[in-house]
Scaffold this active site. Structure first.
Site, PDB file in Angstrom:
ATOM      1  N   SER A  22       0.802  -1.224   0.000  1.00 36.89           N
ATOM      2  CA  SER A  22       0.000   0.000   0.000  1.00 36.89           C
ATOM      3  C   SER A  22       0.839   1.280   0.000  1.00 36.89           C
ATOM      4  O   SER A  22       0.525   2.221  -0.748  1.00 36.89           O
ATOM      5  CB  SER A  22      -0.966   0.003   1.196  1.00 36.89           C
ATOM      6  OG  SER A  22      -1.962  -0.976   1.030  1.00 36.89           O
ATOM      7  N   THR A  67      -6.099  -2.908   8.326  1.00 35.47           N
ATOM      8  CA  THR A  67      -6.009  -4.248   7.757  1.00 35.47           C
ATOM      9  C   THR A  67      -5.997  -5.307   8.861  1.00 35.47           C
ATOM     10  O   THR A  67      -6.182  -4.986  10.039  1.00 35.47           O
ATOM     11  CB  THR A  67      -4.783  -4.363   6.818  1.00 35.47           C
ATOM     12  OG1 THR A  67      -4.854  -5.609   6.110  1.00 35.47           O
ATOM     13  CG2 THR A  67      -3.474  -4.271   7.585  1.00 35.47           C
ATOM     14  N   LYS A  71      -9.981  -5.037  11.364  1.00 34.62           N
ATOM     15  CA  LYS A  71     -11.080  -4.436  10.603  1.00 34.62           C
ATOM     16  C   LYS A  71     -12.412  -4.371  11.352  1.00 34.62           C
ATOM     17  O   LYS A  71     -13.203  -3.450  11.147  1.00 34.62           O
ATOM     18  CB  LYS A  71     -11.255  -5.169   9.276  1.00 34.62           C
ATOM     19  CG  LYS A  71     -10.075  -4.978   8.333  1.00 34.62           C
ATOM     20  CD  LYS A  71     -10.311  -5.628   6.990  1.00 34.62           C
ATOM     21  CE  LYS A  71      -9.107  -5.402   6.080  1.00 34.62           C
ATOM     22  NZ  LYS A  71      -9.321  -5.936   4.722  1.00 34.62           N
ATOM     23  N   ASP A 107     -13.437  -2.282   0.877  1.00 37.36           N
ATOM     24  CA  ASP A 107     -13.047  -3.648   0.512  1.00 37.36           C
ATOM     25  C   ASP A 107     -14.072  -4.328  -0.380  1.00 37.36           C
ATOM     26  O   ASP A 107     -13.724  -4.963  -1.380  1.00 37.36           O
ATOM     27  CB  ASP A 107     -12.858  -4.510   1.772  1.00 37.36           C
ATOM     28  CG  ASP A 107     -11.470  -4.404   2.359  1.00 37.36           C
ATOM     29  OD1 ASP A 107     -10.532  -4.018   1.629  1.00 37.36           O
ATOM     30  OD2 ASP A 107     -11.301  -4.731   3.553  1.00 37.36           O
ATOM     31  N   ALA A 133     -13.974 -15.942   8.064  1.00 34.25           N
ATOM     32  CA  ALA A 133     -15.157 -15.217   8.538  1.00 34.25           C
ATOM     33  C   ALA A 133     -14.774 -13.931   9.265  1.00 34.25           C
ATOM     34  O   ALA A 133     -15.500 -13.462  10.129  1.00 34.25           O
ATOM     35  CB  ALA A 133     -16.000 -16.114   9.447  1.00 34.25           C
ATOM     36  N   GLY A 134     -13.622 -13.357   8.898  1.00 32.54           N
ATOM     37  CA  GLY A 134     -13.161 -12.119   9.510  1.00 32.54           C
ATOM     38  C   GLY A 134     -13.695 -10.891   8.797  1.00 32.54           C
ATOM     39  O   GLY A 134     -14.692 -10.957   8.059  1.00 32.54           O
ATOM     40  N   LEU A 226      -7.507 -13.535  -1.789  1.00 29.21           N
ATOM     41  CA  LEU A 226      -7.284 -12.142  -1.428  1.00 29.21           C
ATOM     42  C   LEU A 226      -5.811 -11.835  -1.151  1.00 29.21           C
ATOM     43  O   LEU A 226      -5.387 -10.678  -1.149  1.00 29.21           O
ATOM     44  CB  LEU A 226      -8.121 -11.752  -0.210  1.00 29.21           C
ATOM     45  CG  LEU A 226      -9.513 -11.166  -0.511  1.00 29.21           C
ATOM     46  CD1 LEU A 226     -10.337 -12.090  -1.399  1.00 29.21           C
ATOM     47  CD2 LEU A 226     -10.266 -10.871   0.781  1.00 29.21           C
TER      48      LEU A 226
END
Length: 281
Positions: A22, A67, A71, A107, A133-134, A226
């Site tokens: 980033s 990140t 989140k 996102d 599942a985050g 991802l």
């Protein structure tokens, strides 16, 4: 661009952040657009997250990205949430407006843009398997639900988080069927899925296990990981061997980053150039 007493700051808050690209893409665009600002990356432990977010406002930051693994937790520490953040239940972007911190989520939009534009895949009426599942999974799953995906299978080793994500999706009242599965059901579920999305960090390390057997992939599938570093995880390598279309997280990173950039600066970045910058590293 040199740093002066007037230089403003942006940052990434996560743990870890050493792999992140980033700063490269954001700093290039800040300089290209003549914006006197710099983007940094900070490794922030979970117990220090609240203080870090509070410090953004105190130090006059333009904003930040959030990140893994912050989140969802970061939502507690901002003054306001956008409708998108409320819908998804996680944030990846913080911006400052009128002395208040706002939590947003780019996102989900970044994921769909990459899936459709880069992958040429329309999720409507398709069967999807989401691993994890985050916070990132919430964004992906919510957007797939709203895109009228026919059926969504969810898997996470943490059954509490997995069931919570299912409940979150069911609250939308859509027709999409949402099903939670166990680890021993992963392979059979993968075989019938047209879209498989890995939203976990599994695959970042060479020693990481492979959750899905390579014989479960076929040429009618889209497999989206991802993770973008490495460029091809074992999951993507195995899927590609069997003829599946594959995508890593680089496109999603660029699209969500571009949307965040616009929130902070009110200027539209060159996402094509951003992609070239991180692709070339």
């Amino acid at each position: 661009m040199r740093i002066t007493s007037k230089t403003q700051l942006l940052c990434l808050l996560g743990h870890p952040v050493s792999h992140s690209k980033s700063p490269l893409m954001h700093n290039e665009q800040l300089e290209n657009l003549g914006i006197d600002a710099k983007y940094l990356a900070f490794d922030v432990l979970p117990e220090n997250l609240g203080e870090a977010i509070k410090g953004l406002k105190s130090l006059g930051y333009l904003g930040a990205n959030v990140t893994i693994p912050h989140k969802e937790e970061a939502m507690k520490y901002v003054d306001n949430l956008t409708d998108e953040a409320k819908n998804i239940g996680a944030i990846n972007t913080i911006y400052i407006k009128d002395g208040k911190t706002y939590g947003d989520n780019t996102d989900g939009r970044g994921f769909i843009l990459s899936l459709v534009n880069d992958g040429g895949f329309d999720p409507k009426d398709k069967i999807a398997l989401i691993i994890g599942a985050g916070g990132a999974s919430k964004a992906v799953a919510t957007k797939l639900l709203l895109a009228e995906t026919k059926k969504i299978y969810l898997y996470d080793i943490d059954t509490v988080k997995m069931n919570s994500l299912k409940e979150h999706l069911m609250n939308f009242g859509k027709d999409t069927e949402v099903i939670t599965i166990k680890k021993d059901e992963l392979n059979n579920t993968a075989k019938i899925s047209e879209l498989i999305v890995n939203c976990t960090p599994i695959g970042m390390k060479e020693t990481d296990i492979t959750l899905i057997d390579e014989n479960c992939f076929n040429n009618n599938q889209m497999v989206f990981d991802l993770i973008y570093n490495p460029e091809k995880t074992k999951l993507l390598q195995n899927a590609e061997k069997k003829g599946a279309r594959i995508l890593n997280g680089l496109g999603m990173l660029v699209y969500q980053g571009g949307l965040s950039f616009e929130k902070w600066t009110n200027k539209k970045p060159d996402t094509k150039k951003m992609f070239e910058i991180i692709k070339g590293v």
